[in-house]
Every structure is written in C-alpha cells, then in structure tokens.
Scaffold this motif. Structure first.
Motif, PDB file in Angstrom:
ATOM      1  N   ARG A  21     -35.457   9.883   9.205  1.00 49.16           N
ATOM      2  CA  ARG A  21     -35.379   9.835   7.740  1.00 49.16           C
ATOM      3  C   ARG A  21     -36.613   9.162   7.158  1.00 49.16           C
ATOM      4  NH1 ARG A  21     -32.364   5.672   4.019  1.00 49.16           N
ATOM      5  NH2 ARG A  21     -33.380   4.401   5.541  1.00 49.16           N
ATOM      6  N   ILE A  22     -36.997   8.047   7.742  1.00 50.17           N
ATOM      7  CA  ILE A  22     -38.156   7.303   7.246  1.00 50.17           C
ATOM      8  C   ILE A  22     -39.421   8.140   7.385  1.00 50.17           C
ATOM      9  CG2 ILE A  22     -39.614   5.282   7.657  1.00 50.17           C
ATOM     10  CD1 ILE A  22     -36.961   3.835   8.526  1.00 50.17           C
ATOM     11  N   ALA A  23     -39.588   8.778   8.529  1.00 50.38           N
ATOM     12  CA  ALA A  23     -40.778   9.602   8.760  1.00 50.38           C
ATOM     13  C   ALA A  23     -40.828  10.780   7.796  1.00 50.38           C
ATOM     14  CB  ALA A  23     -40.808  10.093  10.201  1.00 50.38           C
ATOM     15  N   ARG A  24     -39.691  11.451   7.601  1.00 53.04           N
ATOM     16  CA  ARG A  24     -39.665  12.606   6.692  1.00 53.04           C
ATOM     17  C   ARG A  24     -39.946  12.169   5.256  1.00 53.04           C
ATOM     18  NH1 ARG A  24     -37.752  17.671   8.541  1.00 53.04           N
ATOM     19  NH2 ARG A  24     -38.983  18.367   6.786  1.00 53.04           N
ATOM     20  N   THR A  25     -39.336  11.066   4.829  1.00 57.82           N
ATOM     21  CA  THR A  25     -39.554  10.578   3.466  1.00 57.82           C
ATOM     22  C   THR A  25     -41.024  10.231   3.253  1.00 57.82           C
ATOM     23  OG1 THR A  25     -37.293   9.745   3.372  1.00 57.82           O
ATOM     24  CG2 THR A  25     -38.837   8.858   1.763  1.00 57.82           C
ATOM     25  N   ARG A  26     -41.617   9.544   4.200  1.00 60.88           N
ATOM     26  CA  ARG A  26     -43.043   9.193   4.083  1.00 60.88           C
ATOM     27  C   ARG A  26     -43.921  10.437   4.035  1.00 60.88           C
ATOM     28  NH1 ARG A  26     -43.027   4.086   8.145  1.00 60.88           N
ATOM     29  NH2 ARG A  26     -42.211   2.593   6.637  1.00 60.88           N
ATOM     30  N   ASP A  27     -43.569  11.442   4.848  1.00 62.32           N
ATOM     31  CA  ASP A  27     -44.319  12.694   4.838  1.00 62.32           C
ATOM     32  C   ASP A  27     -44.221  13.363   3.467  1.00 62.32           C
ATOM     33  OD1 ASP A  27     -45.756  15.002   5.960  1.00 62.32           O
ATOM     34  OD2 ASP A  27     -43.800  15.997   5.848  1.00 62.32           O
ATOM     35  N   PHE A  28     -43.022  13.401   2.889  1.00 62.50           N
ATOM     36  CA  PHE A  28     -42.857  14.008   1.573  1.00 62.50           C
ATOM     37  C   PHE A  28     -43.600  13.219   0.495  1.00 62.50           C
ATOM     38  CE2 PHE A  28     -38.721  15.723   3.402  1.00 62.50           C
ATOM     39  CZ  PHE A  28     -39.285  16.960   3.694  1.00 62.50           C
ATOM     40  N   GLU A  29     -43.597  11.897   0.604  1.00 63.20           N
ATOM     41  CA  GLU A  29     -44.345  11.068  -0.343  1.00 63.20           C
ATOM     42  C   GLU A  29     -45.840  11.343  -0.223  1.00 63.20           C
ATOM     43  OE1 GLU A  29     -42.994   7.171   0.776  1.00 63.20           O
ATOM     44  OE2 GLU A  29     -41.386   7.184  -0.711  1.00 63.20           O
ATOM     45  N   ARG A  30     -46.338  11.425   1.005  1.00 58.22           N
ATOM     46  CA  ARG A  30     -47.752  11.691   1.240  1.00 58.22           C
ATOM     47  C   ARG A  30     -48.158  13.040   0.657  1.00 58.22           C
ATOM     48  NH1 ARG A  30     -50.061  14.790   4.542  1.00 58.22           N
ATOM     49  NH2 ARG A  30     -48.285  15.103   5.899  1.00 58.22           N
ATOM     50  N   ARG A  31     -47.255  14.013   0.745  1.00 57.00           N
ATOM     51  CA  ARG A  31     -47.519  15.355   0.232  1.00 57.00           C
ATOM     52  C   ARG A  31     -47.158  15.485  -1.245  1.00 57.00           C
ATOM     53  NH1 ARG A  31     -44.111  18.488   4.545  1.00 57.00           N
ATOM     54  NH2 ARG A  31     -44.299  20.151   3.023  1.00 57.00           N
ATOM     55  N   GLN A  32     -46.813  14.370  -1.868  1.00 52.48           N
ATOM     56  CA  GLN A  32     -46.444  14.303  -3.289  1.00 52.48           C
ATOM     57  C   GLN A  32     -45.258  15.209  -3.616  1.00 52.48           C
ATOM     58  OE1 GLN A  32     -50.212  15.022  -5.263  1.00 52.48           O
ATOM     59  NE2 GLN A  32     -50.725  12.863  -5.113  1.00 52.48           N
ATOM     60  N   LEU A  33     -44.291  15.257  -2.695  1.00 47.44           N
ATOM     61  CA  LEU A  33     -43.060  16.018  -2.887  1.00 47.44           C
ATOM     62  C   LEU A  33     -41.867  15.095  -3.156  1.00 47.44           C
ATOM     63  CD1 LEU A  33     -43.423  18.601   0.030  1.00 47.44           C
ATOM     64  CD2 LEU A  33     -43.820  18.993  -2.400  1.00 47.44           C
ATOM     65  N   TRP A  34     -42.141  13.853  -3.479  1.00 51.66           N
ATOM     66  CA  TRP A  34     -41.083  12.868  -3.664  1.00 51.66           C
ATOM     67  C   TRP A  34     -41.189  12.283  -5.042  1.00 51.66           C
ATOM     68  CZ3 TRP A  34     -37.366  12.533  -0.124  1.00 51.66           C
ATOM     69  CH2 TRP A  34     -36.426  11.521  -0.272  1.00 51.66           C
ATOM     70  N   PRO A  35     -40.131  12.072  -5.763  1.00 51.28           N
ATOM     71  CA  PRO A  35     -38.721  12.214  -5.401  1.00 51.28           C
ATOM     72  C   PRO A  35     -38.270  13.681  -5.492  1.00 51.28           C
ATOM     73  CG  PRO A  35     -38.877  11.395  -7.635  1.00 51.28           C
ATOM     74  CD  PRO A  35     -40.293  11.490  -7.111  1.00 51.28           C
ATOM     75  N   PRO A  36     -37.263  14.029  -4.702  1.00 50.57           N
ATOM     76  CA  PRO A  36     -36.772  15.400  -4.715  1.00 50.57           C
ATOM     77  C   PRO A  36     -35.813  15.677  -5.864  1.00 50.57           C
ATOM     78  CG  PRO A  36     -35.592  14.125  -3.075  1.00 50.57           C
ATOM     79  CD  PRO A  36     -36.628  13.217  -3.666  1.00 50.57           C
ATOM     80  N   ILE A  37     -35.601  16.971  -6.094  1.00 54.02           N
ATOM     81  CA  ILE A  37     -34.622  17.448  -7.068  1.00 54.02           C
ATOM     82  C   ILE A  37     -33.361  17.834  -6.306  1.00 54.02           C
ATOM     83  CG2 ILE A  37     -34.061  19.319  -8.673  1.00 54.02           C
ATOM     84  CD1 ILE A  37     -37.052  19.524  -9.275  1.00 54.02           C
ATOM     85  N   VAL A  38     -32.208  17.483  -6.844  1.00 53.43           N
ATOM     86  CA  VAL A  38     -30.925  17.881  -6.268  1.00 53.43           C
ATOM     87  C   VAL A  38     -30.073  18.485  -7.385  1.00 53.43           C
ATOM     88  CG1 VAL A  38     -28.856  17.140  -5.028  1.00 53.43           C
ATOM     89  CG2 VAL A  38     -31.049  16.010  -4.562  1.00 53.43           C
TER      90      VAL A  38
END
Length: 130
Positions: A21-38
């Motif tokens: 979870r931590i790795a995926r969240t950091r990856d999404f943050e790095r790719r500027q895909l965070w925060p997500p939409i739900v």
C-alpha cells in the motif's frame, strides 16, 4: 493523465496495511495521480455498513475525492460503455465513465472487465492492483 479513479478492489488494496500500500501510494503521488477519485457507488461494493470493520478503508477514503453525484451524462455514458463492451457491472461502467471524463487511470483487480469497458472509452488506462 493526471488522475486516478479507484474501483472497489482498488480501494481494498490501498486500504490494506503494509508495504504494498505504501509503495503504491508513493508511486501514485510521484506520478501526480494522488489523491484518487472514488465514485460513491463504489462504496456499495467495498463497505458492509459496519463502520467498526472498516477503519483502514475509512482512513483511506478520507484522503480521496468522493464524488457523490452521478450526473445523467455519466450514467448514460456508462450505459453506452457497458452495452458496447457486452460485459462489466454497472459500477464498473460508472468507474470507467468517470475515468473517461477525466482522462484518468483506473486501479482495479478486475482487469478483464474494466479493460473491455475502457476499449470503448477515450483516454482511460487500466492499472492492475498487483
């Protein structure tokens, strides 16, 4: 592509404590895909109605943009995507329609159904949870 949309399996994977979870969240943050939409309809699939059992899920959701309104054009687009793909649930189709609206990626473990829907959408990338 600057947004990420979560389906129920995306929510579940990112709500699980641990290094993945931590790795995926950091990856999404790095790719500027965070925060997500739900989309709020996703909550129907990833929650049970017993708040005590969803502490980590609710913690994740606090950091997400929850879209409460399903506007008619999104509902119609989801219906068209589902018809064109010939598969996928209504919730899956809504997730892909939201992703199309934002030219976003979708995080899912249901790669087959969401990819089939995304084939009929513009600018949607399906990202597996694994």
């Amino acid at each position: 592509m600057a947004l990420l949309v979560l389906d129920s399996s995306g929510v579940s994977v990112l709500a699980r404590p641990g290094t993945t979870r931590i790795a995926r969240t950091r990856d999404f943050e790095r790719r500027q895909l965070w925060p997500p939409i739900v989309p709020s309809v996703v909550l129907v699939e990833c929650l049970t109605g017993h708040p005590g059992g969803h502490a980590t899920t609710n913690q994740l959701l606090k950091g997400c943009t929850i879209v409460d309104r399903l506007l008619t054009p999104i509902a119609r687009r989801a219906a068209a995507l589902r018809t064109a793909a010939g598969r996928g649930s209504a919730v899956d189709a809504i997730v892909v329609a939201f992703a199309e609206l934002h030219a976003a990626a979708v995080l899912t473990s249901d790669v087959d159904d969401l990819s089939a829907l995304a084939e009929h959408a513009e600018g949607v990338l399906v990202e597996p949870t694994w």
